[in-house]
Write a protein that holds these residues in place. Sequence first.
Motif, PDB file in Angstrom:
ATOM      1  N   VAL A 204      12.671 -25.512 -31.682  1.00 28.39           N
ATOM      2  CA  VAL A 204      13.157 -24.936 -32.991  1.00 28.39           C
ATOM      3  C   VAL A 204      12.152 -24.659 -33.778  1.00 28.39           C
ATOM      4  O   VAL A 204      10.857 -25.371 -33.752  1.00 28.39           O
ATOM      5  CB  VAL A 204      13.993 -25.973 -33.627  1.00 28.39           C
ATOM      6  CG1 VAL A 204      14.336 -25.598 -35.055  1.00 28.39           C
ATOM      7  CG2 VAL A 204      15.012 -26.780 -33.049  1.00 28.39           C
ATOM      8  N   SER A 205      11.902 -23.221 -34.228  1.00 30.59           N
ATOM      9  CA  SER A 205      10.660 -22.813 -34.893  1.00 30.59           C
ATOM     10  C   SER A 205      11.279 -22.251 -36.156  1.00 30.59           C
ATOM     11  O   SER A 205      12.204 -21.853 -36.742  1.00 30.59           O
ATOM     12  CB  SER A 205      10.262 -21.636 -34.104  1.00 30.59           C
ATOM     13  OG  SER A 205       9.220 -21.244 -34.588  1.00 30.59           O
ATOM     14  N   LYS A 206      10.004 -22.213 -37.004  1.00 33.14           N
ATOM     15  CA  LYS A 206      10.237 -21.716 -38.500  1.00 33.14           C
ATOM     16  C   LYS A 206       9.730 -20.293 -38.595  1.00 33.14           C
ATOM     17  O   LYS A 206       8.880 -19.962 -37.988  1.00 33.14           O
ATOM     18  CB  LYS A 206       9.202 -22.675 -39.463  1.00 33.14           C
ATOM     19  CG  LYS A 206       9.020 -22.077 -40.801  1.00 33.14           C
ATOM     20  CD  LYS A 206       8.239 -22.884 -41.712  1.00 33.14           C
ATOM     21  CE  LYS A 206       6.854 -22.522 -41.367  1.00 33.14           C
ATOM     22  NZ  LYS A 206       6.351 -21.173 -41.953  1.00 33.14           N
ATOM     23  N   ALA A 207      10.427 -19.481 -39.404  1.00 41.03           N
ATOM     24  CA  ALA A 207      10.099 -18.331 -39.492  1.00 41.03           C
ATOM     25  C   ALA A 207      10.115 -17.749 -41.241  1.00 41.03           C
ATOM     26  O   ALA A 207      11.137 -18.290 -41.619  1.00 41.03           O
ATOM     27  CB  ALA A 207      11.208 -17.229 -38.708  1.00 41.03           C
ATOM     28  N   ASP A 208       9.185 -17.013 -41.340  1.00 40.56           N
ATOM     29  CA  ASP A 208       9.137 -16.563 -42.700  1.00 40.56           C
ATOM     30  C   ASP A 208       9.586 -15.300 -43.028  1.00 40.56           C
ATOM     31  O   ASP A 208      10.378 -15.043 -44.108  1.00 40.56           O
ATOM     32  CB  ASP A 208       7.464 -16.622 -43.277  1.00 40.56           C
ATOM     33  CG  ASP A 208       6.808 -18.133 -43.256  1.00 40.56           C
ATOM     34  OD1 ASP A 208       7.851 -18.823 -43.571  1.00 40.56           O
ATOM     35  OD2 ASP A 208       5.537 -18.226 -43.240  1.00 40.56           O
ATOM     36  N   GLU A 209       9.342 -14.195 -42.154  1.00 37.66           N
ATOM     37  CA  GLU A 209       9.925 -13.070 -42.256  1.00 37.66           C
ATOM     38  C   GLU A 209      11.094 -12.838 -41.472  1.00 37.66           C
ATOM     39  O   GLU A 209      11.153 -13.474 -40.057  1.00 37.66           O
ATOM     40  CB  GLU A 209       8.913 -12.053 -41.843  1.00 37.66           C
ATOM     41  CG  GLU A 209       7.381 -12.185 -42.457  1.00 37.66           C
ATOM     42  CD  GLU A 209       7.542 -11.771 -44.274  1.00 37.66           C
ATOM     43  OE1 GLU A 209       8.540 -11.099 -44.221  1.00 37.66           O
ATOM     44  OE2 GLU A 209       6.691 -12.353 -45.042  1.00 37.66           O
ATOM     45  N   GLN A 210      11.777 -11.958 -41.518  1.00 38.10           N
ATOM     46  CA  GLN A 210      13.288 -11.765 -40.959  1.00 38.10           C
ATOM     47  C   GLN A 210      12.829 -11.113 -39.511  1.00 38.10           C
ATOM     48  O   GLN A 210      13.255 -11.415 -38.619  1.00 38.10           O
ATOM     49  CB  GLN A 210      14.011 -10.682 -41.534  1.00 38.10           C
ATOM     50  CG  GLN A 210      15.477 -10.307 -40.849  1.00 38.10           C
ATOM     51  CD  GLN A 210      16.271 -11.346 -40.967  1.00 38.10           C
ATOM     52  OE1 GLN A 210      16.454 -12.118 -41.718  1.00 38.10           O
ATOM     53  NE2 GLN A 210      16.966 -11.460 -39.587  1.00 38.10           N
ATOM     54  N   VAL A 211      11.617 -10.089 -39.402  1.00 39.00           N
ATOM     55  CA  VAL A 211      11.458  -9.522 -38.276  1.00 39.00           C
ATOM     56  C   VAL A 211      10.977 -10.703 -37.020  1.00 39.00           C
ATOM     57  O   VAL A 211      11.135 -10.549 -36.127  1.00 39.00           O
ATOM     58  CB  VAL A 211      10.574  -8.602 -38.415  1.00 39.00           C
ATOM     59  CG1 VAL A 211       9.211  -9.215 -38.906  1.00 39.00           C
ATOM     60  CG2 VAL A 211      10.028  -7.822 -37.080  1.00 39.00           C
ATOM     61  N   ALA A 212      10.453 -11.725 -37.762  1.00 46.90           N
ATOM     62  CA  ALA A 212       9.906 -12.941 -36.916  1.00 46.90           C
ATOM     63  C   ALA A 212      11.107 -13.625 -36.225  1.00 46.90           C
ATOM     64  O   ALA A 212      10.620 -14.128 -34.917  1.00 46.90           O
ATOM     65  CB  ALA A 212       9.017 -13.573 -37.499  1.00 46.90           C
ATOM     66  N   MET A 213      12.167 -13.789 -36.874  1.00 43.58           N
ATOM     67  CA  MET A 213      13.246 -14.494 -36.327  1.00 43.58           C
ATOM     68  C   MET A 213      13.661 -13.788 -35.055  1.00 43.58           C
ATOM     69  O   MET A 213      13.865 -14.811 -33.884  1.00 43.58           O
ATOM     70  CB  MET A 213      14.475 -14.472 -37.245  1.00 43.58           C
ATOM     71  CG  MET A 213      14.064 -15.152 -38.802  1.00 43.58           C
ATOM     72  SD  MET A 213      15.554 -15.314 -39.639  1.00 43.58           S
ATOM     73  CE  MET A 213      16.501 -16.458 -39.081  1.00 43.58           C
ATOM     74  N   ASP A 214      13.765 -12.622 -35.062  1.00 43.59           N
ATOM     75  CA  ASP A 214      14.114 -11.832 -33.721  1.00 43.59           C
ATOM     76  C   ASP A 214      12.896 -12.041 -32.647  1.00 43.59           C
ATOM     77  O   ASP A 214      13.536 -12.341 -31.318  1.00 43.59           O
ATOM     78  CB  ASP A 214      14.395 -10.404 -33.607  1.00 43.59           C
ATOM     79  CG  ASP A 214      15.522 -10.100 -34.682  1.00 43.59           C
ATOM     80  OD1 ASP A 214      16.452 -11.019 -34.791  1.00 43.59           O
ATOM     81  OD2 ASP A 214      15.506  -9.117 -35.278  1.00 43.59           O
TER      82      ASP A 214
END
Length: 335
Positions: A204-214
């Motif tokens: 499970v990972s944290k993402a700040d930006e939407q592009v990082a989620m993908d």
Amino acid sequence: MESMEKIKIGIFVLFVVIISFSLMFMYIEGWTLLQAIYFSVATISTVGYGDFYPTSELGQLLTILFIVFGVSTGLYTLGAFAESFIGGYFKRYNRRIKMKKRIEMLENHYIVCGYGRIGRVVIDRLRESGLDYVAIDNNSEILQAEFEKDPNFNYIVGDATHDEYLIDAQIDRAKALISTVSTDSDNVYITLSSKRLNPKLYVVSKADEQVAMDKLLIAGADKVVSPYMIGGLRVAELAMKPGILDFVSTFMSIAKYEYDEDLEIRKILIGKNSKIRGKTLTESQIRYNSGVTIIGIKKENDLLVNPGPEIILEYNDQIYAFGTGEQLDVLESMV
């Protein structure tokens, strides 16, 4: 008595002894205050230069008493210092050795990369649930401060993007890894490294930006969480549906603090050898045997909300159940 209290008492008594005897040496031997203090310090430290010494019998008797009281007080103070610093060092060292051995024996534990604001919340939740964990972070001061407060706190000082620290955290035997470091690029790198070291690991990972989620999903993360997105949705829901969320929050709080019941929603996967596999919800008697409420069932890409009693439970279906922790544990044993 604590070591610091002993040191304070020793220093105070030592000061009083030196000043008191110095004043008496001034009166008996006719020395100046500086000469009397100089003689007292040289005597109590066992240096004894010999340039000042009492010539009268009363002064010599006073010196004997001063040596007995002064040296005893000095040794007491020195012992307190040794207990505080040397003893404290070995105590901390032994605790770290025990922690290292605990980490080496861990299995099915959680690795939390990043002990910032989110990482602390994650570990607090793991503690409450009685689950084993290891925190990895670069900031040794924060980790050691937490270790001082909780001797059972498990941590490794290092950069979680380096494989050696993940290996030290026994990643090959871990159940899950949670990456909450500050930058999305590091979270992507940690996800790639952890999946390479243990392909079966749940990440499970944290993402700040939407592009990082993908990118994190492509890197192998099983779940990606955006704190800003979740926070924004929560604020919007509170604004649009305050009554519903207040009811749910109040209901959960009452259950917890007035009836000591931990209500939760849990996802449970139906395995190949499950006793309820191939049965309908009615036939499985889930409600009767466990007391939980089934609020949803995920079948491949379909999510059935509030499923009917005729729904058949199949292999790899995901059950979303609501109830107390004890009730949900019963359901898991059934499944």
